[in-house]
Design an enzyme around this catalytic site. Structure first.
Site, mmCIF file in Angstrom:
data_model
loop_
_atom_site.group_PDB
_atom_site.id
_atom_site.type_symbol
_atom_site.label_atom_id
_atom_site.label_comp_id
_atom_site.label_asym_id
_atom_site.label_seq_id
_atom_site.Cartn_x
_atom_site.Cartn_y
_atom_site.Cartn_z
ATOM 1 N N LYS A 204 -5.959 2.788 -6.914
ATOM 2 C CA LYS A 204 -5.026 3.406 -5.967
ATOM 3 C C LYS A 204 -5.507 3.212 -4.524
ATOM 4 C CE LYS A 204 -1.880 5.052 -8.792
ATOM 5 N NZ LYS A 204 -1.561 6.394 -9.225
ATOM 6 N N ARG A 238 -5.865 7.428 -17.054
ATOM 7 C CA ARG A 238 -5.004 6.232 -17.139
ATOM 8 C C ARG A 238 -5.639 5.144 -16.274
ATOM 9 N NH1 ARG A 238 -0.816 3.878 -14.263
ATOM 10 N NH2 ARG A 238 0.803 2.885 -15.553
#
Length: 255
Positions: A204, A238
């Site tokens: 991210k 995840r």
């Protein structure tokens, strides 16, 4: 939870696994490295990604789910979609879990279809429209905002008979760098420990952009944050990098 993007345009692995033989090879690798769940996504949700219809998602998935079930019957399959039609297709093919980034807001039939299937449901915190999902719109306390959102949505889900609910705080979706780090620091305050938390921070931008690194070059920093969220109660991670994350989980479990 190992990520399988069968997309040509995902931000860090677009085009790598969008044919069936490459996808199955990658799944085998992730299972060998320690994945317990495979999360299949046919649509990129990065900023400025192309929006696919449900029919296009289904076409892109093809026979992959049923073939995974044949080849790897022990693995759990999560389907990453915000379309109820794709959920119904996935259910018919044998998925075990619905991972909906939209909190049921991009398709008004989503909650109803999930209830009909009886599948567990991942509820993610996000802005209310597809167009605004990456806009920084939250100016009050992010934890209060997330908890209010979850309490409202959980009430709707439970009223439809959906009780197997997993919460995803939505790292990277419409949050500032500071808000993302506050979410990590105060993770144990999200949902008050009532529901399992799924955490998706892999590759991210709130991690790599401040460091001026690429999404592929933040392995060490990501694993430190993974350890931190595990200590604060995360139940599912995840991830793109299964092997490194499995090592972090083993450290957390004292193995």
């Amino acid at each position: 939870m190992g990520i399988l993007n069968i997309t040509p345009d995902s931000f860090s692995d677009g085009g790598q696994f969008n044919n069936e033989s490459d996808a199955l090879h990658q799944i085998r690798k992730m299972i060998q490295e320690g994945a317990a769940i495979i999360d299949i996504g046919a649509q990129s949700t990065r900023p400025n990604a192309q929006l696919l219809s449900a029919a296009e998602e289904i076409l892109r998935i093809g026979n992959l789910i049923s073939n995974i079930k044949k080849e790897f019957p022990e693995i759990l399959i999560s389907l990453d979609t915000f379309y109820s039609e794709t959920v119904q297709f996935g259910f018919n093919e044998g998925i075990d879990l619905v991972n909906d980034i939209s909190g049921g807001m991009f398709d008004d039939k989503m909650f109803e279809i999930v209830a009909n299937t009886g599948l567990p449901y991942v509820l993610m915190h996000i802005n209310s429209t597809y167009e605004s999902m990456h806009e920084k719109l939250i100016h009050d306390d992010i934890i209060l905002n997330i908890n209010y959102y979850f309490s409202e949505k959980i009430q709707k889900l439970r009223s439809l008979g959906i009780k197997d609910i997993i919460l995803d705080p939505g790292f990277g979706f419409g949050k500032t760098v500071e808000q993302n780090h506050q979410m990590i620091d105060e993770l144990d305050a999200i949902s008050f420990g009532e529901y399992p938390l799924l955490i998706g921070i892999s590759r991210k931008s709130f991690i790599y952009k401040p460091l001026r690194k690429s999404p592929l070059d933040i392995q060490e920093e990501t694993q430190k944050l993974h350890l931190k969220v595990l200590e604060k109660g995360a139940k599912i991670l995840r991830v793109h990098d299964v092997l490194a994350t499995k090592k972090t989980i083993d450290i957390f479990l004292g193995k």
